[in-house]
Design a protein around this motif. Structure first.
Motif, PDB file in Angstrom:
ATOM      1  N   ASN A   1      21.919  11.430-144.636  1.00 26.09           N
ATOM      2  CA  ASN A   1      21.669  10.589-145.817  1.00 26.09           C
ATOM      3  C   ASN A   1      20.190  10.434-146.136  1.00 26.09           C
ATOM      4  N   GLY A   2      19.358  11.300-145.574  1.00 28.13           N
ATOM      5  CA  GLY A   2      17.922  11.221-145.847  1.00 28.13           C
ATOM      6  C   GLY A   2      17.154  10.736-144.638  1.00 28.13           C
ATOM      7  N   PRO A   3      15.818  10.652-144.756  1.00 29.54           N
ATOM      8  CA  PRO A   3      14.995  10.253-143.609  1.00 29.54           C
ATOM      9  C   PRO A   3      15.185   8.778-143.250  1.00 29.54           C
ATOM     10  N   LEU A   4      15.208   8.509-141.937  1.00 25.90           N
ATOM     11  CA  LEU A   4      15.316   7.133-141.451  1.00 25.90           C
ATOM     12  C   LEU A   4      14.126   6.871-140.534  1.00 25.90           C
ATOM     13  N   VAL A   5      13.613   5.649-140.547  1.00 27.09           N
ATOM     14  CA  VAL A   5      12.503   5.313-139.649  1.00 27.09           C
ATOM     15  C   VAL A   5      13.080   4.907-138.303  1.00 27.09           C
ATOM     16  N   LEU A   6      12.678   5.620-137.254  1.00 22.01           N
ATOM     17  CA  LEU A   6      13.140   5.286-135.903  1.00 22.01           C
ATOM     18  C   LEU A   6      12.287   4.183-135.305  1.00 22.01           C
ATOM     19  N   GLU A   7      10.979   4.367-135.416  1.00 22.37           N
ATOM     20  CA  GLU A   7      10.052   3.371-134.857  1.00 22.37           C
ATOM     21  C   GLU A   7       8.659   3.646-135.371  1.00 22.37           C
ATOM     22  N   VAL A   8       7.770   2.673-135.132  1.00 22.94           N
ATOM     23  CA  VAL A   8       6.381   2.796-135.575  1.00 22.94           C
ATOM     24  C   VAL A   8       5.490   2.482-134.377  1.00 22.94           C
ATOM     25  N   ASN A   9       4.657   3.438-133.993  1.00 26.18           N
ATOM     26  CA  ASN A   9       3.791   3.261-132.815  1.00 26.18           C
ATOM     27  C   ASN A   9       2.419   2.743-133.225  1.00 26.18           C
ATOM     28  N   ALA A  10       1.939   1.722-132.477  1.00 23.60           N
ATOM     29  CA  ALA A  10       0.652   1.112-132.835  1.00 23.60           C
ATOM     30  C   ALA A  10      -0.536   1.797-132.159  1.00 23.60           C
ATOM     31  N   SER A  11      -0.294   2.590-131.110  1.00 23.44           N
ATOM     32  CA  SER A  11      -1.422   3.367-130.573  1.00 23.44           C
ATOM     33  C   SER A  11      -0.947   4.805-130.324  1.00 23.44           C
ATOM     34  N   PRO A  12      -0.708   5.520-131.416  1.00 24.39           N
ATOM     35  CA  PRO A  12      -0.160   6.870-131.307  1.00 24.39           C
ATOM     36  C   PRO A  12      -1.143   7.839-130.651  1.00 24.39           C
ATOM     37  N   GLY A  13      -0.598   8.729-129.837  1.00 25.78           N
ATOM     38  CA  GLY A  13      -1.439   9.724-129.154  1.00 25.78           C
ATOM     39  C   GLY A  13      -2.014  10.727-130.141  1.00 25.78           C
ATOM     40  N   LEU A  14      -3.198  11.258-129.794  1.00 30.95           N
ATOM     41  CA  LEU A  14      -3.871  12.198-130.705  1.00 30.95           C
ATOM     42  C   LEU A  14      -3.706  13.654-130.280  1.00 30.95           C
TER      43      LEU A  14
ATOM     44  N   SER B   1       4.293   1.789-142.053  1.00 30.23           N
ATOM     45  CA  SER B   1       3.073   1.299-141.409  1.00 30.23           C
ATOM     46  C   SER B   1       2.655  -0.030-142.044  1.00 30.23           C
ATOM     47  N   ARG B   2       2.741  -0.067-143.361  1.00 25.76           N
ATOM     48  CA  ARG B   2       2.340  -1.284-144.080  1.00 25.76           C
ATOM     49  C   ARG B   2       3.288  -2.444-143.775  1.00 25.76           C
ATOM     50  N   ALA B   3       4.588  -2.154-143.634  1.00 26.84           N
ATOM     51  CA  ALA B   3       5.574  -3.221-143.390  1.00 26.84           C
ATOM     52  C   ALA B   3       5.260  -3.964-142.086  1.00 26.84           C
ATOM     53  N   LEU B   4       4.672  -3.248-141.136  1.00 22.26           N
ATOM     54  CA  LEU B   4       4.321  -3.880-139.860  1.00 22.26           C
ATOM     55  C   LEU B   4       2.887  -4.407-139.857  1.00 22.26           C
TER      56      LEU B   4
ATOM     57  N   GLU C   1      -3.638  -8.200-133.848  1.00 24.07           N
ATOM     58  CA  GLU C   1      -2.693  -8.676-132.839  1.00 24.07           C
ATOM     59  C   GLU C   1      -1.262  -8.774-133.377  1.00 24.07           C
ATOM     60  N   THR C   2      -1.123  -9.346-134.582  1.00 24.43           N
ATOM     61  CA  THR C   2       0.220  -9.543-135.130  1.00 24.43           C
ATOM     62  C   THR C   2       0.906  -8.208-135.381  1.00 24.43           C
ATOM     63  N   ALA C   3       0.167  -7.275-135.985  1.00 17.92           N
ATOM     64  CA  ALA C   3       0.736  -5.959-136.289  1.00 17.92           C
ATOM     65  C   ALA C   3       1.114  -5.238-134.995  1.00 17.92           C
ATOM     66  N   PHE C   4       0.248  -5.363-134.007  1.00 18.77           N
ATOM     67  CA  PHE C   4       0.486  -4.712-132.721  1.00 18.77           C
ATOM     68  C   PHE C   4       1.763  -5.250-132.071  1.00 18.77           C
ATOM     69  N   LEU C   5       1.913  -6.580-132.107  1.00 19.93           N
ATOM     70  CA  LEU C   5       3.107  -7.192-131.512  1.00 19.93           C
ATOM     71  C   LEU C   5       4.366  -6.794-132.278  1.00 19.93           C
ATOM     72  N   ASN C   6       4.261  -6.694-133.603  1.00 23.89           N
ATOM     73  CA  ASN C   6       5.408  -6.239-134.405  1.00 23.89           C
ATOM     74  C   ASN C   6       5.863  -4.867-133.931  1.00 23.89           C
ATOM     75  N   ALA C   7       4.898  -3.979-133.737  1.00 31.46           N
ATOM     76  CA  ALA C   7       5.236  -2.590-133.407  1.00 31.46           C
ATOM     77  C   ALA C   7       5.740  -2.455-131.977  1.00 31.46           C
TER      78      ALA C   7
ATOM     79  N   GLY D   1      -3.406  -7.605-123.664  1.00 35.28           N
ATOM     80  CA  GLY D   1      -4.179  -6.875-124.675  1.00 35.28           C
ATOM     81  C   GLY D   1      -4.176  -7.604-126.009  1.00 35.28           C
ATOM     82  N   CYS D   2      -3.002  -8.085-126.401  1.00 34.57           N
ATOM     83  CA  CYS D   2      -2.910  -8.780-127.693  1.00 34.57           C
ATOM     84  C   CYS D   2      -3.617 -10.136-127.650  1.00 34.57           C
ATOM     85  N   ALA D   3      -3.552 -10.808-126.499  1.00 30.63           N
ATOM     86  CA  ALA D   3      -4.276 -12.082-126.363  1.00 30.63           C
ATOM     87  C   ALA D   3      -5.779 -11.828-126.551  1.00 30.63           C
ATOM     88  N   LEU D   4      -6.253 -10.692-126.037  1.00 31.55           N
ATOM     89  CA  LEU D   4      -7.667 -10.329-126.200  1.00 31.55           C
ATOM     90  C   LEU D   4      -8.005 -10.036-127.664  1.00 31.55           C
TER      91      LEU D   4
END
Ligand SMILES: Nc1ncnc2c1ncn2[C@@H]1O[C@H](COP(=O)(O)OP(=O)(O)O)[C@@H](O)[C@H]1O
Ligand SMILES: [Mg+2]
Length: 304
Positions: free
Chosen positions: A261-274, A244-247, A99-105, A81-84
């Protein structure tokens, strides 16, 4: 405009919603399986072509003329998918998540590194090389702890190890099977809940609180988690947008966990479900994605 959604299951709620919305806004949209594509490279001058084979025995045809791509493929298709995405970008198409952002996530360890580098709060985490002794790695954390495969999604690949000995045996087993994993502090005080923040550009357009089912620490909807509408505070909103911007993503599903100690980011999804988030928030997220894409295309036309 002519859009291409890369997706293996066009019947999924998210794909149907994006297709209907794009058409409603007067656009044309094809939905194609990335694994049915052939990428062709040639030189002098560099030339990038993509062919599509609808099914076995059928003659392939050339794909061209897409203004933008919407990647919605699962983790099993990340590489192709990313190659495409890169191939179409070379032809001049825009991508709603490049592609780069997608691979990061799609790489959980890489994401955590990028988030931490951007100064964002993440749970303490470890990643050990294959020759690093598991019991020594586990000793460098507190128990219970969470093990995560780097490419997992929908809660699959996220494991709770209550005791150090269980973490060591899981690490050794996964290591033997050549499955890279990270270790992470377990945020027990979150009470099996997290916040899913849907970010488009520099805005959180919808958010929900997800609560894991009974005897389940994972809050994912696919694992039985229940969602309810939630309004984020200023700090949570700022962190979600910055994650989102960092990725480098245009569209992201940012998972926040509320620690002592406050909110922590667990992960960032590049194709989140709706589905769950549109239903709980009542917000037309598909429309907001298409409108964002229209603006992105208009801005790029102005620049050229
Ligand atoms: N460090 C952690 N402490 C407590 N719960 C966690 C932790 N990491 C993940 N979880 C729970 O597991 C779920 C899935 O983890 P996540 O990292 O988002 O992976 P996935 O890509 O599978 O959704 C989260 O939504 C959260 O409920
Ligand atoms: Mg998640």
């Amino acid at each position: 405009m002519k859009f291409l959604m890369l997706c293996r299951e066009p019947r999924l709620y998210s794909c149907r919603r994006l297709l209907d919305t794009a058409r409603h806004c007067g656009h044309q949209m094809d939905i194609l399986d990335p694994n049915r594509c052939l990428l062709k490279l040639s030189q002098n001058p560099p030339h990038f072509e993509v062919y599509y084979q609808t099914e076995r025995g059928r003659s392939p045809y050339l794909l061209s003329g897409y203004d933008a791509l919407i990647p919605r493929f699962g983790s099993a298709s990340t590489y192709t998918g990313c190659a495409l995405l890169r191939h179409f970008a070379a032809q001049g198409s825009l991508c709603l998540n490049d592609e780069t952002a997608f691979l990061n996530a799609r790489d959980k360890w890489r994401s955590l590194q990028l988030l931490a580098q951007a100064g964002l709060p993440v749970p303490s985490s470890l990643f050990a090389g294959s020759e690093y002794e598991s019991k020594v790695a586990v000793r460098q954390t507190k128990s219970p702890l969470v093990l995560k495969t780097l490419k997992g999604s929908q809660g699959i690949g996220v494991i709770l190890a209550e005791k150090p000995q269980s973490a060591v045996s899981m690490l050794e087993t996964l290591g033997q099977a050549n499955v890279p994993v990270l270790l992470q502090e377990f945020i027990a005080e979150a009470g099996s809940a997290d916040l899913r923040c849907f970010v488009i550009g520099d805005r959180v357009v919808a958010a929900m609180r997800r609560q894991g089912g009974e005897e389940e620490f994972r809050a994912n909807c696919h694992r039985g988690g229940r969602g309810e509408k939630v309004l984020l505070n200023e700090q949570q909103t700022r962190i979600a947008v910055a994650a989102s911007r960092a990725l480098g993503l245009d569209v992201a599903g940012v998972d926040l966990i509320l620690s002592a100690n406050g909110p922590l980011v667990l992960e960032v999804n590049a194709s989140p479900g709706l589905e769950m988030i549109e239903k709980t928030s009542g917000i037309d997220i598909a429309l907001q994605m298409i409108v964002y894409l229209e603006k992105k295309i208009a801005a790029s036309v102005k620049m050229t």
